[in-house]
Design a protein around this motif. Sequence first.
Motif, PDB file in Angstrom:
ATOM      1  N   GLU A  33       0.915  -1.237  -0.151  1.00 16.93           N
ATOM      2  CA  GLU A  33      -0.146   0.001  -0.065  1.00 16.93           C
ATOM      3  C   GLU A  33       0.828   1.363  -0.009  1.00 16.93           C
ATOM      4  N   GLU A  34       0.495   2.062  -0.819  1.00 13.64           N
ATOM      5  CA  GLU A  34       1.405   3.490  -0.999  1.00 13.64           C
ATOM      6  C   GLU A  34       1.097   4.076   0.469  1.00 13.64           C
ATOM      7  N   LYS A  35       1.932   5.148   0.688  1.00 16.41           N
ATOM      8  CA  LYS A  35       1.871   6.075   1.874  1.00 16.41           C
ATOM      9  C   LYS A  35       1.085   7.143   1.584  1.00 16.41           C
ATOM     10  N   ARG A  36       0.009   7.234   2.431  1.00 13.74           N
ATOM     11  CA  ARG A  36      -1.106   8.190   2.152  1.00 13.74           C
ATOM     12  C   ARG A  36      -0.660   9.764   3.014  1.00 13.74           C
ATOM     13  N   THR A  37      -1.072  10.366   2.502  1.00 14.58           N
ATOM     14  CA  THR A  37      -0.862  11.909   3.215  1.00 14.58           C
ATOM     15  C   THR A  37      -2.193  12.279   3.331  1.00 14.58           C
ATOM     16  N   SER A  87      -3.695  13.256   0.124  1.00 10.25           N
ATOM     17  CA  SER A  87      -4.221  12.140  -0.559  1.00 10.25           C
ATOM     18  C   SER A  87      -5.805  11.779  -0.189  1.00 10.25           C
ATOM     19  N   TYR A  88      -5.810  12.195   1.012  1.00 10.51           N
ATOM     20  CA  TYR A  88      -7.262  12.156   1.719  1.00 10.51           C
ATOM     21  C   TYR A  88      -8.225  13.148   1.249  1.00 10.51           C
ATOM     22  N   THR A 138      -9.528   1.299   6.067  1.00 14.93           N
ATOM     23  CA  THR A 138      -7.836   0.974   5.965  1.00 14.93           C
ATOM     24  C   THR A 138      -7.346   0.473   7.283  1.00 14.93           C
ATOM     25  N   ALA A 188      -5.476   1.920   9.736  1.00 12.69           N
ATOM     26  CA  ALA A 188      -5.034   3.295  10.150  1.00 12.69           C
ATOM     27  C   ALA A 188      -5.678   3.136  11.673  1.00 12.69           C
ATOM     28  N   ASN A 221      -7.145  -2.372  12.706  1.00 10.42           N
ATOM     29  CA  ASN A 221      -6.290  -3.239  11.712  1.00 10.42           C
ATOM     30  C   ASN A 221      -6.584  -4.739  12.027  1.00 10.42           C
TER      31      ASN A 221
END
Length: 156
Positions: A2-6, A9-10, A74, A76, A79
């Motif tokens: 999974e790509e790193k979300r910032t 991105s949200y 996600t 976040a 999990n």
Amino acid sequence: MEEKRTVFSYIGQMFSTYGVMVVIFIIFCMVLDESTGEYSTLFELAGRGLTINTLLQLFLLALIVTVSQVVFLTDAIFNNLSMVLRNVLFFSTILAAVILFACIFAWFPIGDVRAWIGFGISFAVSMAVSIFITRIVEKTENSKMQEALEKYNKGK
């Protein structure tokens, strides 16, 4: 992987959701007749457009959808929950938000059983389409990952 979300991105995800909502409502406005404005505050202007209030309500709903996606879909926060339970919690949150909005913002007459049936059908269809699209995207990503793994293993 999974790509790193910032935060950006949200925000992009939220505006994508908002954009889809607005396009759907634009189509409704073009199809519905003038009498719809008397029935629902969402379509006060009928075929002439959407009010600022409607656009703000849709924006707030898009924000709730995005936050719900982050919280439930996600890793976040939750999990170790199953994906089925995550989806149930996600769609339940959205359903509760839309019902609350319908009541607070008079999206349709609360006592009208036909309106609630229509709402239930449209929510179920929207949920089914969402799940279908998500499954297609998931299968596509899984097949790409499988191809990359096979390519990697052949190169070893």
